[in-house]
Design a protein around this motif. Structure first.
Motif, PDB file in Angstrom:
ATOM      1  N   GLY A 134     -12.334   2.076  -0.498  1.00  0.00           N
ATOM      2  CA  GLY A 134     -12.898   3.408  -0.292  1.00  0.00           C
ATOM      3  C   GLY A 134     -12.566   4.366  -1.422  1.00  0.00           C
ATOM      4  N   GLN A 153     -11.697   4.257  -7.795  1.00  0.00           N
ATOM      5  CA  GLN A 153     -11.962   2.941  -7.220  1.00  0.00           C
ATOM      6  C   GLN A 153     -11.127   1.864  -7.922  1.00  0.00           C
ATOM      7  OE1 GLN A 153     -13.733   2.787  -4.539  1.00  0.00           O
ATOM      8  NE2 GLN A 153     -14.797   4.758  -4.591  1.00  0.00           N
ATOM      9  N   LYS A 214     -16.568  -0.425   6.969  1.00  0.00           N
ATOM     10  CA  LYS A 214     -16.182   0.653   6.050  1.00  0.00           C
ATOM     11  C   LYS A 214     -16.982   0.566   4.752  1.00  0.00           C
ATOM     12  CE  LYS A 214     -12.463   3.202   3.902  1.00  0.00           C
ATOM     13  NZ  LYS A 214     -11.052   3.578   3.916  1.00  0.00           N
ATOM     14  N   LYS A 215     -17.130  -0.662   4.245  1.00  0.00           N
ATOM     15  CA  LYS A 215     -17.877  -0.869   2.999  1.00  0.00           C
ATOM     16  C   LYS A 215     -19.299  -0.306   3.125  1.00  0.00           C
ATOM     17  CE  LYS A 215     -20.317  -4.939   1.512  1.00  0.00           C
ATOM     18  NZ  LYS A 215     -21.100  -4.614   0.331  1.00  0.00           N
ATOM     19  N   VAL A 218     -19.077   3.508   3.086  1.00  0.00           N
ATOM     20  CA  VAL A 218     -18.673   4.065   1.786  1.00  0.00           C
ATOM     21  C   VAL A 218     -19.803   3.902   0.759  1.00  0.00           C
ATOM     22  CG1 VAL A 218     -17.058   3.826  -0.157  1.00  0.00           C
ATOM     23  CG2 VAL A 218     -16.198   3.785   2.196  1.00  0.00           C
ATOM     24  N   GLU A 222     -20.115   7.582  -1.340  1.00  0.00           N
ATOM     25  CA  GLU A 222     -18.833   7.331  -2.013  1.00  0.00           C
ATOM     26  C   GLU A 222     -17.867   8.519  -1.915  1.00  0.00           C
ATOM     27  OE1 GLU A 222     -19.301   6.032  -6.081  1.00  0.00           O
ATOM     28  OE2 GLU A 222     -17.146   5.993  -6.440  1.00  0.00           O
ATOM     29  N   GLU A 224     -17.803  11.174   0.274  1.00  0.00           N
ATOM     30  CA  GLU A 224     -17.684  11.868   1.556  1.00  0.00           C
ATOM     31  C   GLU A 224     -18.448  13.181   1.622  1.00  0.00           C
ATOM     32  OE1 GLU A 224     -13.791  11.707   3.237  1.00  0.00           O
ATOM     33  OE2 GLU A 224     -14.326  12.965   4.910  1.00  0.00           O
ATOM     34  N   ARG A 228     -20.141   9.301   5.535  1.00  0.00           N
ATOM     35  CA  ARG A 228     -18.761   8.836   5.556  1.00  0.00           C
ATOM     36  C   ARG A 228     -17.949   9.547   6.637  1.00  0.00           C
ATOM     37  NH1 ARG A 228     -15.287   7.081   0.264  1.00  0.00           N
ATOM     38  NH2 ARG A 228     -13.303   6.738   1.301  1.00  0.00           N
TER      39      ARG A 228
END
Ligand SMILES: NC(=O)c1ccc[n+]([C@@H]2O[C@H](COP(=O)([O-])OP(=O)(O)OC[C@H]3O[C@@H](n4cnc5c(N)ncnc54)[C@H](O)[C@@H]3O)[C@@H](O)[C@H]2O)c1
Ligand SMILES: [Zn+2]
Length: 343
Positions: A134, A153, A214-215, A218, A222, A224, A228
């Motif tokens: 995340g 990342q 989650k992937k 996200v 990416e 938020e 998200r």
């Protein structure tokens, strides 16, 4: 098993395999560059050693275990140790530990020389299920959690479920709360795995399915700004409880993050039969379903929550298993949410 986080130029692989800790070299360049391995003194030292053995020039740096290490002082110490090790822009930080080591290590990598490579080898269930993917990295300021940080990342995330064998039971269960969250908002089959009540046996599937949820979220968001928010299910009240009860590790009778999230999820589920099923799962795991906390203080805390925007706050509600909805509610409704009767 392999998952790829698709974030254009920030894409990376998530490797999930028993025993993979000794195979990091297959997924990342660990020779002809300096490898700074960050771990803490609660994580068995053998794990960091296993990584170091695959490198041509490694340094292991061990911080004290616990949330208290996510602070400016330890952050500064780590950066100084990186500089003393002679790290340049082409070198790499590897985190070997739970969410504390991952969040701090990621933030050090994000800020040292304006950002260098970062690899995450999460060793707690919470980190394997949730925090290692995340790209959120951060430290705390005093008791204000994650207030200084960066989106950064990793190059690769290497998840070896075998290392969970040494994790204390309470930490094992604490991380499962985030998996239960993922199941409730997006994956009924994951929830069904919990109802089976053999989490040790099913841990690989539990991690895999949670990461997939989650992937997916996200990838859509990416940084938020929208979807998200779903991952905050259980967190609005959860963070309030966390702030008031204190984080275990900082305070003696405090609760762990996942335990607070578990408590925070229950009032956000609208379907009564799902509330019952969720409570049964939590009880079987040993997660708290009731805790004595001062609701007025939690309310105050939520009013100060950084997600609060003026007169309203956004909460994630679950109308039924596998779906969620973001509701912007007036601050005035918060007491009802917590079951407080105000005049
Ligand atoms: N970045 C994110 O998206 C994100 C998401 C959720 C939580 N977090 C952060 O994660 C942190 C909590 O992470 P955590 O629950 O992993 O706590 P933690 O990192 O403190 O680890 C828990 C304890 O287990 C020990 N430990 C870790 N792995 C072990 C192993 N394999 N065997 C034996 N002991 C082991 C550690 O030494 C520590 O004492 C919090 O700071 C939270 O803010 C970050
Ligand atoms: Zn969480």
């Amino acid at each position: 098993m392999k998952l790829t986080m698709q974030l254009k130029k920030n894409s990376y692989d998530i490797i999930l395999k028993r025993g993979c800790l000794k195979n990091l070299y297959q997924f990342a360049n660990l020779v002809n560059r300096k490898v700074f391995i960050l771990t803490d003194d609660g994580v068995p030292a053998a794990y960091a050693r296993t990584i170091a053995d695959q490198c041509s020039d490694a340094r292991i740096y061990t911080i004290p275990q616990g949330e208290g290490s996510k602070c400016l002082k330890v952050y500064g110490n780590v950066l100084e140790a990186m500089l003393a090790f002679g790290m340049s822009r082409r070198d790499v930080v590897v985190a070997v530990g739970g969410g504390v080591v991952g969040d701090l290590g990621g933030f050090c990598a994000a800020t040292y020389m304006r950002g260098i490579d970062f690899i995450n080898c999460p060793t707690s269930t919470l980190a394997q299920i949730d925090s290692s993917i995340g790209g959120k990295t951060a430290i705390d300021l005093g008791e204000t959690k994650n207030i200084v940080g960066a989106f950064w990342q990793p190059q690769v995330v290497l998840i070896d479920p075998d290392v969970l064998a040494t994790l204390p039971r309470r930490h094992f269960v604490n991380g499962l709360a985030e998996a239960l969250k993922a199941g409730i908002i997006a994956d009924p089959e994951l929830f069904a795995l919990f109802e089976k009540n053999t989490p040790e046996e099913d841990i690989e599937q539990i991690i895999y399915r949670s990461l997939r949820v989650k992937k997916h979220i996200v990838e859509q968001d990416e940084r938020e700004q929208g979807p998200r928010a779903a991952l905050n299910f259980g967190h609005t009240i959860g963070h309030g409880i966390e702030a008031v009860k204190g984080i275990r590790g900082r305070r003696k009778n405090g609760l762990y993050h996942g335990e607070c999230v578990a408590l925070g999820m229950l009032p956000m589920i609208e379907d009564n039969s799902l509330v019952k099923r969720t409570r049964a799962v939590m009880r079987a795991l040993g997660l708290p379903t009731r805790a004595a906390y001062d609701k007025q203080k939690v309310l105050e805390q939520m009013r100060h929550d950084k997600k609060g925007r003026g007169d309203s706050i956004t909460v994630i509600r679950v109308p039924g298993l596998g779906c969620w909805r973001a509701d912007k509610i007036p601050m005035a409704e918060l007491p009802t949410l917590l079951g407080i009767e105000e005049e």
